[in-house]
Design a protein around this motif. Structure first.
Motif, PDB file in Angstrom:
ATOM      1  N   LEU A  82      49.469 100.937  67.812  1.00 28.28           N
ATOM      2  CA  LEU A  82      49.692  99.547  67.269  1.00 28.28           C
ATOM      3  C   LEU A  82      49.491  98.216  69.022  1.00 28.28           C
ATOM      4  N   SER A 111      45.323  99.000  68.848  1.00 30.28           N
ATOM      5  CA  SER A 111      44.930  97.703  67.499  1.00 30.28           C
ATOM      6  C   SER A 111      45.265  96.561  67.829  1.00 30.28           C
ATOM      7  N   PRO A 127      45.827  93.283  65.559  1.00 29.51           N
ATOM      8  CA  PRO A 127      46.527  92.449  64.391  1.00 29.51           C
ATOM      9  C   PRO A 127      45.448  91.878  63.424  1.00 29.51           C
ATOM     10  N   ARG A 128      45.540  93.049  61.829  1.00 29.64           N
ATOM     11  CA  ARG A 128      44.472  91.938  61.352  1.00 29.64           C
ATOM     12  C   ARG A 128      45.973  91.475  59.688  1.00 29.64           C
ATOM     13  N   PRO A 129      45.840  90.411  59.012  1.00 34.42           N
ATOM     14  CA  PRO A 129      46.558  90.319  58.585  1.00 34.42           C
ATOM     15  C   PRO A 129      47.077  91.042  57.442  1.00 34.42           C
ATOM     16  N   ALA A 130      48.429  91.270  56.958  1.00 31.42           N
ATOM     17  CA  ALA A 130      48.523  91.484  55.457  1.00 31.42           C
ATOM     18  C   ALA A 130      47.737  91.471  54.520  1.00 31.42           C
ATOM     19  N   THR A 143      56.483  94.796  62.236  1.00 26.61           N
ATOM     20  CA  THR A 143      54.651  95.033  61.635  1.00 26.61           C
ATOM     21  C   THR A 143      54.726  94.838  60.239  1.00 26.61           C
ATOM     22  N   GLY A 203      54.416  91.477  59.025  1.00 25.59           N
ATOM     23  CA  GLY A 203      53.085  90.822  58.890  1.00 25.59           C
ATOM     24  C   GLY A 203      51.560  91.150  58.366  1.00 25.59           C
ATOM     25  N   ILE A 204      51.020  92.736  59.489  1.00 25.37           N
ATOM     26  CA  ILE A 204      49.878  93.488  59.818  1.00 25.37           C
ATOM     27  C   ILE A 204      49.741  94.302  58.462  1.00 25.37           C
ATOM     28  N   ASP A 205      48.782  94.540  58.992  1.00 26.23           N
ATOM     29  CA  ASP A 205      47.488  95.408  58.017  1.00 26.23           C
ATOM     30  C   ASP A 205      48.397  96.708  58.638  1.00 26.23           C
ATOM     31  N   ARG A 206      48.991  97.112  58.335  1.00 25.97           N
ATOM     32  CA  ARG A 206      49.888  98.918  59.035  1.00 25.97           C
ATOM     33  C   ARG A 206      48.305  99.745  57.870  1.00 25.97           C
ATOM     34  N   ARG A 208      45.130 100.308  58.670  1.00 26.16           N
ATOM     35  CA  ARG A 208      44.391  99.981  59.389  1.00 26.16           C
ATOM     36  C   ARG A 208      44.487 100.038  61.367  1.00 26.16           C
TER      37      ARG A 208
END
Length: 153
Positions: free
Chosen positions: A64, A67, A69-72, A133, A135-138, A140
């Motif tokens: 994490l 990386s 963070p990208r939106p979920a 996590t 709210g993020i794209d897990r 990826r």
């Protein structure tokens, strides 16, 4: 909170409840008794789960931090590798693996209450990690287990 986060949170809580039932319904000697085929006793298995959770959380936190963070996504779907891992580790066991040295219990612990407390704490930390996590794209996030010797036969 997304549906995957809530589903995993419930699975973590169910795991803790089942571990409590196991410990409450068995004496220390029963939890330390190995099966007829050898292998680990129930207490060692619980310790292995603790070691695995702690190691995995460390690796996830490292990934994490590295990386962006990208939106979920609306729906999380496991990768092909993820589905393979789940299929091979979920009961019924399809194949036996040798545990990495870092997640092998040293010996059957003498204090089951401490072992269960560590299990409960690890699962509480897993829940917290889920919330962090959410709210993020897990999907990826790439977690490395390359140093595990069982990955390299």
């Amino acid at each position: 909170m997304n549906a995957q986060t809530e589903r995993l949170r419930l699975e973590y809580r169910d795991s803790v409840a089942r571990a409590r039932e196991l410990v409450a319904g068995s004496g220390l000697e029963a939890l330390r008794r190995k099966g007829a085929e050898g292998g680990w006793c129930a207490a060692e298995c619980l310790d292995h789960l603790n070691l695995s959770a702690e190691d995995s959380m460390r690796r996830i936190r490292e990934a994490l931090a590295e990386s962006p963070p990208r939106p979920a996504r609306r729906a999380e779907r496991m990768s092909l590798v993820g589905r393979f891992i789940v299929r091979n580790y979920e009961p019924p066991a399809r194949r036996r693996y040798t545990a990495a040295a870092t997640i092998v219990p040293a010996a059957a612990p003498a204090r089951i209450d401490l072992l269960l407390g560590r299990f409960e704490q690890a699962h509480a930390q897993l829940e917290k990690l889920l919330e962090e996590t959410d709210g993020i794209d897990r999907m990826r996030i790439r977690v490395s287990f390359a140093d595990y010797e069982w990955l390299h036969p």
